[in-house]
Design a protein around this motif. Structure first.
Motif, PDB file in Angstrom:
ATOM      1  N   GLU A  46      -3.712   2.514 -21.711  1.00 14.78           N
ATOM      2  CA  GLU A  46      -4.569   2.336 -20.545  1.00 14.78           C
ATOM      3  C   GLU A  46      -4.519   0.895 -20.036  1.00 14.78           C
ATOM      4  O   GLU A  46      -4.518   0.646 -18.827  1.00 14.78           O
ATOM      5  CB  GLU A  46      -6.009   2.736 -20.880  1.00 14.78           C
ATOM      6  N   ALA A  47      -4.487  -0.070 -20.959  1.00 15.24           N
ATOM      7  CA  ALA A  47      -4.399  -1.472 -20.546  1.00 15.24           C
ATOM      8  C   ALA A  47      -3.063  -1.742 -19.870  1.00 15.24           C
ATOM      9  O   ALA A  47      -2.985  -2.486 -18.878  1.00 15.24           O
ATOM     10  CB  ALA A  47      -4.576  -2.390 -21.753  1.00 15.24           C
ATOM     11  N   ALA A  48      -1.992  -1.147 -20.393  1.00  9.06           N
ATOM     12  CA  ALA A  48      -0.674  -1.332 -19.791  1.00  9.06           C
ATOM     13  C   ALA A  48      -0.641  -0.753 -18.385  1.00  9.06           C
ATOM     14  O   ALA A  48      -0.125  -1.381 -17.446  1.00  9.06           O
ATOM     15  CB  ALA A  48       0.402  -0.679 -20.660  1.00  9.06           C
ATOM     16  N   ALA A  49      -1.191   0.459 -18.213  1.00  8.29           N
ATOM     17  CA  ALA A  49      -1.214   1.082 -16.894  1.00  8.29           C
ATOM     18  C   ALA A  49      -2.068   0.266 -15.928  1.00  8.29           C
ATOM     19  O   ALA A  49      -1.702   0.083 -14.753  1.00  8.29           O
ATOM     20  CB  ALA A  49      -1.752   2.508 -16.997  1.00  8.29           C
ATOM     21  N   GLY A  50      -3.217  -0.245 -16.406  1.00 10.78           N
ATOM     22  CA  GLY A  50      -4.071  -1.064 -15.553  1.00 10.78           C
ATOM     23  C   GLY A  50      -3.390  -2.360 -15.145  1.00 10.78           C
ATOM     24  O   GLY A  50      -3.527  -2.809 -13.999  1.00 10.78           O
ATOM     25  N   ALA A  51      -2.634  -2.959 -16.072  1.00 19.77           N
ATOM     26  CA  ALA A  51      -1.923  -4.204 -15.762  1.00 19.77           C
ATOM     27  C   ALA A  51      -0.836  -3.957 -14.721  1.00 19.77           C
ATOM     28  O   ALA A  51      -0.656  -4.764 -13.795  1.00 19.77           O
ATOM     29  CB  ALA A  51      -1.320  -4.790 -17.037  1.00 19.77           C
ATOM     30  N   VAL A  52      -0.121  -2.851 -14.854  1.00 12.72           N
ATOM     31  CA  VAL A  52       0.912  -2.509 -13.873  1.00 12.72           C
ATOM     32  C   VAL A  52       0.278  -2.233 -12.515  1.00 12.72           C
ATOM     33  O   VAL A  52       0.752  -2.710 -11.478  1.00 12.72           O
ATOM     34  CB  VAL A  52       1.736  -1.289 -14.343  1.00 12.72           C
ATOM     35  N   ARG A  53      -0.802  -1.455 -12.514  1.00 14.50           N
ATOM     36  CA  ARG A  53      -1.472  -1.094 -11.260  1.00 14.50           C
ATOM     37  C   ARG A  53      -1.971  -2.352 -10.546  1.00 14.50           C
ATOM     38  O   ARG A  53      -1.783  -2.513  -9.334  1.00 14.50           O
ATOM     39  CB  ARG A  53      -2.625  -0.144 -11.548  1.00 14.50           C
ATOM     40  N   GLY A  54      -2.600  -3.258 -11.291  1.00 14.42           N
ATOM     41  CA  GLY A  54      -3.097  -4.484 -10.686  1.00 14.42           C
ATOM     42  C   GLY A  54      -1.976  -5.362 -10.160  1.00 14.42           C
ATOM     43  O   GLY A  54      -2.062  -5.916  -9.060  1.00 14.42           O
ATOM     44  N   HIS A  55      -0.904  -5.477 -10.938  1.00 13.73           N
ATOM     45  CA  HIS A  55       0.233  -6.316 -10.560  1.00 13.73           C
ATOM     46  C   HIS A  55       0.883  -5.809  -9.278  1.00 13.73           C
ATOM     47  O   HIS A  55       1.075  -6.571  -8.320  1.00 13.73           O
ATOM     48  CB  HIS A  55       1.246  -6.328 -11.705  1.00 13.73           C
ATOM     49  N   VAL A  56       1.236  -4.534  -9.234  1.00 13.07           N
ATOM     50  CA  VAL A  56       1.925  -3.989  -8.058  1.00 13.07           C
ATOM     51  C   VAL A  56       1.005  -4.008  -6.844  1.00 13.07           C
ATOM     52  O   VAL A  56       1.444  -4.296  -5.721  1.00 13.07           O
ATOM     53  CB  VAL A  56       2.446  -2.567  -8.338  1.00 13.07           C
ATOM     54  N   SER A  57      -0.281  -3.723  -7.037  1.00 16.81           N
ATOM     55  CA  SER A  57      -1.232  -3.724  -5.917  1.00 16.81           C
ATOM     56  C   SER A  57      -1.375  -5.120  -5.326  1.00 16.81           C
ATOM     57  O   SER A  57      -1.416  -5.288  -4.096  1.00 16.81           O
ATOM     58  CB  SER A  57      -2.598  -3.208  -6.375  1.00 16.81           C
ATOM     59  N   ARG A  58      -1.445  -6.142  -6.179  1.00 20.87           N
ATOM     60  CA  ARG A  58      -1.567  -7.512  -5.673  1.00 20.87           C
ATOM     61  C   ARG A  58      -0.304  -7.925  -4.936  1.00 20.87           C
ATOM     62  O   ARG A  58      -0.378  -8.599  -3.906  1.00 20.87           O
ATOM     63  CB  ARG A  58      -1.869  -8.476  -6.823  1.00 20.87           C
ATOM     64  N   VAL A  59       0.851  -7.530  -5.448  1.00 17.87           N
ATOM     65  CA  VAL A  59       2.100  -7.811  -4.742  1.00 17.87           C
ATOM     66  C   VAL A  59       2.076  -7.140  -3.370  1.00 17.87           C
ATOM     67  O   VAL A  59       2.455  -7.737  -2.361  1.00 17.87           O
ATOM     68  CB  VAL A  59       3.304  -7.298  -5.558  1.00 17.87           C
ATOM     69  N   GLY A  60       1.591  -5.890  -3.322  1.00 17.00           N
ATOM     70  CA  GLY A  60       1.533  -5.166  -2.061  1.00 17.00           C
ATOM     71  C   GLY A  60       0.636  -5.859  -1.050  1.00 17.00           C
ATOM     72  O   GLY A  60       0.972  -5.959   0.136  1.00 17.00           O
ATOM     73  N   GLU A  61      -0.506  -6.367  -1.492  1.00 17.90           N
ATOM     74  CA  GLU A  61      -1.426  -7.043  -0.588  1.00 17.90           C
ATOM     75  C   GLU A  61      -0.786  -8.290   0.023  1.00 17.90           C
ATOM     76  O   GLU A  61      -0.955  -8.559   1.222  1.00 17.90           O
ATOM     77  CB  GLU A  61      -2.703  -7.435  -1.333  1.00 17.90           C
ATOM     78  N   LEU A  62      -0.050  -9.035  -0.784  1.00 14.31           N
ATOM     79  CA  LEU A  62       0.593 -10.254  -0.273  1.00 14.31           C
ATOM     80  C   LEU A  62       1.781  -9.956   0.614  1.00 14.31           C
ATOM     81  O   LEU A  62       1.981 -10.571   1.653  1.00 14.31           O
ATOM     82  CB  LEU A  62       1.024 -11.134  -1.452  1.00 14.31           C
ATOM     83  N   VAL A  63       2.602  -8.991   0.193  1.00 11.94           N
ATOM     84  CA  VAL A  63       3.845  -8.742   0.905  1.00 11.94           C
ATOM     85  C   VAL A  63       3.596  -8.059   2.244  1.00 11.94           C
ATOM     86  O   VAL A  63       4.441  -8.057   3.115  1.00 11.94           O
ATOM     87  CB  VAL A  63       4.800  -7.887   0.024  1.00 11.94           C
ATOM     88  N   ARG A  64       2.398  -7.512   2.453  1.00 19.90           N
ATOM     89  CA  ARG A  64       2.085  -6.900   3.737  1.00 19.90           C
ATOM     90  C   ARG A  64       1.839  -7.954   4.815  1.00 19.90           C
ATOM     91  O   ARG A  64       1.663  -7.636   5.985  1.00 19.90           O
ATOM     92  CB  ARG A  64       0.851  -5.994   3.631  1.00 19.90           C
ATOM     93  N   GLY A  65       1.823  -9.229   4.413  1.00 21.81           N
ATOM     94  CA  GLY A  65       1.715 -10.299   5.394  1.00 21.81           C
ATOM     95  C   GLY A  65       3.026 -10.424   6.151  1.00 21.81           C
ATOM     96  O   GLY A  65       3.888  -9.554   6.095  1.00 21.81           O
ATOM     97  N   PRO A  66       3.230 -11.520   6.880  1.00 18.92           N
ATOM     98  CA  PRO A  66       4.456 -11.673   7.675  1.00 18.92           C
ATOM     99  C   PRO A  66       5.664 -11.868   6.788  1.00 18.92           C
ATOM    100  O   PRO A  66       5.878 -12.937   6.238  1.00 18.92           O
ATOM    101  CB  PRO A  66       4.184 -12.931   8.532  1.00 18.92           C
ATOM    102  N   VAL A  67       6.436 -10.800   6.589  1.00 19.65           N
ATOM    103  CA  VAL A  67       7.653 -10.855   5.787  1.00 19.65           C
ATOM    104  C   VAL A  67       8.833 -10.544   6.687  1.00 19.65           C
ATOM    105  O   VAL A  67       8.808  -9.580   7.425  1.00 19.65           O
ATOM    106  CB  VAL A  67       7.603  -9.821   4.640  1.00 19.65           C
ATOM    107  N   ARG A  68       9.871 -11.386   6.638  1.00 19.65           N
ATOM    108  CA  ARG A  68      11.045 -11.156   7.475  1.00 19.65           C
ATOM    109  C   ARG A  68      12.187 -10.625   6.639  1.00 19.65           C
ATOM    110  O   ARG A  68      12.306 -10.955   5.490  1.00 19.65           O
ATOM    111  CB  ARG A  68      11.451 -12.447   8.173  1.00 19.65           C
TER     112      ARG A  68
END
Length: 231
Positions: A209-231
């Motif tokens: 469960e901790a591993a899944a939560g760490a993956v979920r948090g990591h990918v979600s945070r990447v998604g939030e940042l990368v949705r900004g202006p990316v060329r």
């Protein structure tokens, strides 16, 4: 008189394996352009000309056309007759699709990775060390490639070949987005390393469960940042 004994013949040199064939002219152009797009040497919106690429790689225009057609089918370029090839910017929809697919695949496979075999833990430790080394050198493209390899190793461990092929299809898009993200948010470098270490620690502890939560948090945070202006 004693007969002379002939000296033993020297051992024959080991047979050389078959040499790898040299890449074709079209393959050289393909690699040149693709690497340029993925490492952001050719930014989204850049117009590439056949003549310019032919001069850069040292080939005629015919293999350039072949390579550009191949890259268009991969979704990296858009060809315009008599003008050239436009490097396609990363769209908001593409970003959303990649993040959603990553969450589905990676959360499932990290749960399947527990209990983690020693070989997987060793490989992840090696890839994390490689990321740290590239980060220290300032090589963001190499760090992103090792980052992608870290996640892909967990996906491969699940043993589902269909999921592996699906994940591999995201490779180029992940690399392109990842390099852009680290350039736009340099503070993300250290955070990425810390989040990967958190995933590895959960796997080593056998805490699914901790591993899944760490993956979920990591990918979600990447998604939030990368949705900004990316060329």
């Amino acid at each position: 008189m004693p007969s002379s004994v002939p000296a033993p013949a020297p051992p024959a040199p080991p047979a050389a394996g078959p040499a790898s064939p040299a890449p074709t002219a079209a393959e050289r152009v393909y690699r040149h352009v693709k690497e340029g797009v993925l490492d952001r040497h050719y930014e989204g919106g850049t117009l590439l000309t056949e003549g310019g690429l032919a001069d850069a790689v040292g080939v005629s225009r015919t293999p350039v056309r072949e390579a550009l057609l191949r890259l268009e089918t991969e979704g990296l370029l858009k060809l315009y007759p008599k003008k050239g090839a436009l490097v396609l910017p990363v769209s908001a929809q593409e970003i959303a699709d990649v993040i959603e697919t990553r969450l589905l695949v990676e959360e499932f496979t990290v749960l399947r990775a527990v209990p983690a075999p020693p070989a997987l833990l060793e490989r992840l430790e090696e890839l994390l060390a490689r990321q740290r080394r590239h980060a220290a050198e300032g090589d963001l493209a190499a760090m992103t490639a090792a980052d992608r390899g870290f996640h892909a190793e967990i996906v491969r461990n699940a043993g589902n070949q269909i999921l592996c092929r699906l994940y591999d299809q995201l490779r180029d898009r992940q690399l392109r987005m990842g390099v852009a993200l680290l350039h736009a948010h340099p503070e993300r470098v250290e955070r990425t390393l810390a989040e990967h270490a958190e995933i590895l620690a959960a796997l080593r502890a056998g805490d699914a469960e901790a591993a899944a939560g760490a993956v979920r948090g990591h990918v979600s945070r990447v998604g939030e940042l990368v949705r900004g202006p990316v060329r």
